[in-house]
Each structure stands twice: as C-alpha cells, then as structure tokens.
Design a protein around this motif. Structure first.
Motif, mmCIF file in Angstrom:
data_model
loop_
_atom_site.group_PDB
_atom_site.id
_atom_site.type_symbol
_atom_site.label_atom_id
_atom_site.label_comp_id
_atom_site.label_asym_id
_atom_site.label_seq_id
_atom_site.Cartn_x
_atom_site.Cartn_y
_atom_site.Cartn_z
ATOM 1 N N LEU A 6 0.843 -1.189 -0.148
ATOM 2 C CA LEU A 6 -0.105 0.171 0.144
ATOM 3 C C LEU A 6 0.701 1.310 0.006
ATOM 4 O O LEU A 6 1.757 1.485 0.934
ATOM 5 C CB LEU A 6 -0.960 0.084 1.195
ATOM 6 N N LEU A 7 0.606 2.304 -0.877
ATOM 7 C CA LEU A 7 1.164 3.498 -1.003
ATOM 8 C C LEU A 7 0.258 4.520 -0.643
ATOM 9 O O LEU A 7 -0.486 4.744 -1.471
ATOM 10 C CB LEU A 7 1.836 3.634 -2.262
ATOM 11 N N GLU A 39 3.819 -4.646 2.789
ATOM 12 C CA GLU A 39 4.547 -3.559 3.159
ATOM 13 C C GLU A 39 3.557 -2.192 2.948
ATOM 14 O O GLU A 39 3.032 -2.293 2.036
ATOM 15 C CB GLU A 39 5.753 -3.423 2.302
ATOM 16 N N VAL A 40 3.942 -1.169 3.503
ATOM 17 C CA VAL A 40 3.008 0.068 3.430
ATOM 18 C C VAL A 40 4.131 1.236 3.436
ATOM 19 O O VAL A 40 5.086 1.112 4.114
ATOM 20 C CB VAL A 40 2.163 0.165 4.905
ATOM 21 N N TYR A 63 0.392 -7.030 -5.860
ATOM 22 C CA TYR A 63 -0.453 -5.965 -6.062
ATOM 23 C C TYR A 63 0.070 -4.753 -5.282
ATOM 24 O O TYR A 63 0.590 -5.039 -4.311
ATOM 25 C CB TYR A 63 -1.736 -6.040 -5.541
ATOM 26 N N VAL A 64 -0.144 -3.443 -6.032
ATOM 27 C CA VAL A 64 0.191 -2.299 -5.280
ATOM 28 C C VAL A 64 -1.238 -1.367 -5.306
ATOM 29 O O VAL A 64 -1.765 -1.291 -6.214
ATOM 30 C CB VAL A 64 1.234 -1.216 -5.939
ATOM 31 N N PHE A 65 -1.530 -0.893 -4.112
ATOM 32 C CA PHE A 65 -2.704 -0.048 -3.840
ATOM 33 C C PHE A 65 -2.206 1.338 -3.532
ATOM 34 O O PHE A 65 -1.547 1.364 -2.887
ATOM 35 C CB PHE A 65 -3.641 -0.690 -2.693
ATOM 36 N N THR A 66 -2.919 2.359 -4.269
ATOM 37 C CA THR A 66 -2.309 3.636 -3.777
ATOM 38 C C THR A 66 -3.651 4.304 -3.311
ATOM 39 O O THR A 66 -4.526 3.910 -3.877
ATOM 40 C CB THR A 66 -1.636 4.578 -4.878
ATOM 41 N N ALA B 38 9.302 12.897 6.287
ATOM 42 C CA ALA B 38 9.179 12.903 4.870
ATOM 43 C C ALA B 38 8.847 11.533 4.270
ATOM 44 O O ALA B 38 8.484 11.297 3.110
ATOM 45 C CB ALA B 38 10.633 13.360 4.330
ATOM 46 N N GLU B 39 8.882 10.477 5.123
ATOM 47 C CA GLU B 39 8.508 9.244 4.651
ATOM 48 C C GLU B 39 8.297 8.231 5.715
ATOM 49 O O GLU B 39 8.786 8.260 6.741
ATOM 50 C CB GLU B 39 9.613 8.528 3.782
ATOM 51 N N VAL B 40 7.514 7.553 5.646
ATOM 52 C CA VAL B 40 7.137 6.163 6.588
ATOM 53 C C VAL B 40 6.874 5.057 5.790
ATOM 54 O O VAL B 40 6.317 4.900 4.699
ATOM 55 C CB VAL B 40 5.726 6.585 7.294
ATOM 56 N N ARG B 41 7.566 3.760 6.508
ATOM 57 C CA ARG B 41 7.256 2.660 5.923
ATOM 58 C C ARG B 41 6.589 1.685 6.978
ATOM 59 O O ARG B 41 7.282 1.754 8.418
ATOM 60 C CB ARG B 41 8.609 2.028 5.322
ATOM 61 N N VAL B 42 5.934 0.599 6.815
ATOM 62 C CA VAL B 42 5.520 -0.188 7.707
ATOM 63 C C VAL B 42 6.022 -1.652 7.059
ATOM 64 O O VAL B 42 5.898 -1.984 5.855
ATOM 65 C CB VAL B 42 3.973 -0.407 7.911
#
Lengths: 248, 248
Positions: A6-7, A39-40, A63-66, B38-42
């Motif tokens: 997810l972005l 991952e997000v 898949y990528v969801f934005t 500026a950025e976050v990741r999970v």
C-alpha cells in the motif's frame, strides 16, 4: 500466498494534520480476502518519491494499492506520477471524460475538473459510486482516492479483479502478565506447531500490565493445537488468563 | 530543514489486527519540533525487510525513528536487525543489563528478559521511564518501543539529542463546496505566494461535500497573505466559507 503493498500519498498524513484511516481498513480487508499486506509506505506529494516507491513495490509484490492525490487540485499528482513510473503518456481517458461531463454538465466541467479524467494511457477505470471521479488500474497498480468512503467503495469495485488467497484465521488469548513471562515458551510453540504464526502484544490497561497473544494460521485446527499448548503453560505456571477469543 | 523518516515494524499492523497509533503522534510531534517527516514505511517482522528499509532510510534522511519489536519474545527482532543493518555485532549492553537486573531482581531476570539488554555494539540507550526496558540509538537511527505510552516517553527522552528546525505553522479554511470549485485558483495562489504550501482536502460530512484548505509556512505573515487571497476568491465567487481556524 498473494502479496500486496500500500502506498499512501499525501503531505497531510506526514504533517500529522490528517490521521490516516485507510491503512487499518485496507489491512483488514485484504487479510479477509486472503491477500497478505506485506509493506506500506507513506510519501509526500513529490513526483520522484511516488515514482520511486511505485516502481519498487510493483516489482516486489503481486499488487500495489495507492490512496490519495487523484482530485482536481495542483497537489493531486498521482496520475502523472503513475504515468511516469510506467513511462506512459498521461492522456484523457475517454470513458472518464464522458462520465464526468455527464455528471458536472458541459458548462461546469472546468479545466480543474478535467484533470480528473487524465490517466496513464490504456489504464482501466475503477468506478467511484460515491463522487463519480474514477480511480484507475495500470497492470498490478490500483490507484484509489484518499477520502475513506470513496476508497472503500473503490476497493469493493475492484474485488472481482483480484486473485485472492486462502483466508488467514486468527485467535487471541489475553493473559494478565508481562510478555516476558511467556516469551521463551512462545518461541518453543512457534517451532513445535509448524504452520502457525505467534505474535505477542503487550498492553497497559488501567495501570495493569497484560499481553495479547495472537495465533494465526490458514488452518483452524493448528490454531487450536497451539492455543491448547499456551493454555496448558498458563495453568502450569499460575498465569492468569481470559477465555479464548473467537477464531476470526 | 531537518528531515526524518519512520519505520513501523510489526505484522500486527499489516494484518489489521492492531491499529497503529504512533504514526499520527510522531508526525505531529516532529512537525512541532520543526522536523519534517518525509517518509513512513511499515514492514513485517522479517530481518531482511527491516535491514533493507533502515539502510535506505538512514542514507536518505537526517533521522530514522523505528517503533516495535524490542520486547522479549521470539518475534522481537529489531535489535538484531539494526545490528545487521550497521554490520555491528549484537552484544549485551552493560547499562541496560544493570538496570534490567535491578528492576526484575537477579532471580526473575530470565533469558527472555535478557534479550532486552542486547543492542548493536556501542549503541546509546534511550531511557524508558514507563517499563524500564530501554530503546537505543545507533548513529542517526532511534529505536523505540511500539506500545504508544512507552514510545511517547522515549520520544521526550531523546528530544535534547535532536537538531530541530523552524516550526511550520498552518492554518485551515473550510469551504462548503467541492474542491474543484477552488482548484485552479489554489494553483495560482501556490505560485503567487512563494514560501507557502497549499493543501486541499475534500470531506463528506452529514452528506454534504466540503473542502478543508490548509496553508502551511514557516512565516505566519505569508500564511495570512495567502488566506486573504483565498477569502477574496470565495467572496467573489459566492463560495460559502467558515471563519479561519487559528494558526497552529
């Protein structure tokens, strides 16, 4: 196992002004569909940042969801960024143009609103029953609105397009003890019962320390096996526990 | 401008079981300290995923904050992953060992609990006034607990170690119209008033469509300039607006 990422696109999330509500919703929705959210990322409204994240994620996951950045204003740059990521021209999507003209009327279909009919060339639309302006799909990337109600509707619309995996079941056991009381046994059960995943989540409630232990598996019987081992350990070591929650 | 990134570590966030509360808190806290998130990741509890994210983020941003995965259980792999990212051995931190021994008593200081005294060699501790087990810092990476109350306390503890930038002020104007009514003018004001950043966030409330326009800048006077232009446009085009919110 089908994997997804997810972005989340938007300065407003990173500045703390808006609290994201989409992550938890999408995580739960995908889990129930048997798709693993692996991952997000949250990035700013900066084209290179979006391009970099999309290209990394679409190579790595099924898949990528934005979410976010597909409205009519200057800071809505998701469509042009996705086009850049795929090295496609950004063009007016005829069907999007048609439904937006019909919705707004030719007179009120301003230049700003026309921005919402632009997609990377060849994109497939994702219907928006809430406020008409559509999302779109390019290969394995699904571009959705950021407003939760619209995003949720779009997610339902694209359900038939997704391969779904087997559902992952989970069951929770709450103990009234710090997780360190169970830690070593948890590690053993994780190794003994192949096919389950054990998580341990400490909490403070009304000043009391406790731990929620969560057992996850595609196979309900394995969850029960692990749960019985956990309960036996609690009984043998005088660890106060609540009844098992339902398997969900 | 000082930049930061946040790495949220934990399967429970990605499965939807736990709703993350740290992102919004840290985003707001950093913004008030003049540090730009500026950025976050999970990412999942998988060593290579944590290593990859930490190494990408520490090269790109002034600071990396991590939450989660520093407890005593088998799925708490943050310390070993950070050690791997920096190519440092994971060793017992003498001061962490001392305070944990003192807290638990030598008899109850089990092997599982001893895991919480391990850090990458040479790490500097981050005090944990809530539940004792410390976080730690390696270069520009700050490793904190995932439990919100503990994380929040740790963040306060490390405030004196951070370079802070100038605070970014923001002010919101709510209009009772879809954002497409303002979109083209917003883009113009964004160009006219150099030094402000304009965001536009549509909402649905009780079935009504509206937009929150947010003006952000390090300079309050510029915010007022942009706000006056916005209000003049609303007046000239019969767009219903609420009073300006406070500058915060």
């Amino acid at each position: 196992m089908v994997s997804a990422s997810l972005l989340i696109i938007g300065d407003e999330i990173l500045s703390g002004r808006t609290q994201d509500k989409n992550l938890a919703y999408i995580a739960t929705w995908l889990n129930e569909a048997g798709i693993q959210l692996a991952e997000v990322r949250v990035v700013q409204d900066i084209r290179e940042d979006i391009v970099g994240a999309v290209n990394a994620m679409r190579a790595q996951f099924d898949y990528v969801f934005t979410t976010g950045g597909i409205g009519p204003t200057h800071d809505d740059i998701t469509a042009e960024s996705i086009a850049a990521a795929f090295d496609l021209p950004l063009t007016t999507h005829p069907e999007a143009y048609r439904i937006l003209t019909e919705y707004y009327g030719a007179e009120d279909f301003s230049d700003a609103r026309k921005r919402m009919s632009k997609t990377p060339e060849g994109a497939e639309l994702i219907d928006n029953p809430v406020s008409i302006a559509p999302g779109f799909q390019v290969e394995n990337v699904f571009v959705m609105a950021g407003v939760p109600k619209i995003m949720q509707a779009m997610l339902e619309m694209l359900r038939p397009r997704l391969k779904t995996g087997c559902k992952i079941w989970s069951q929770a056991l709450t103990i009234h003890a710090p997780e360190s009381k169970m830690a070593s046994r948890l590690g053993d059960i994780q190794e003994e019962v192949v096919g389950v995943s054990l998580g341990s989540y400490p909490f403070f409630r009304e000043g009391k320390i406790g731990t929620q232990i969560v057992v996850r598996s595609a196979d309900k019987a394995l969850i029960t096996t692990a749960m019985e081992l956990l309960e036996a350990y609690c009984s043998a070591h005088d660890i106060l526990r609540e009844g098992r929650a339902d398997i969900v």
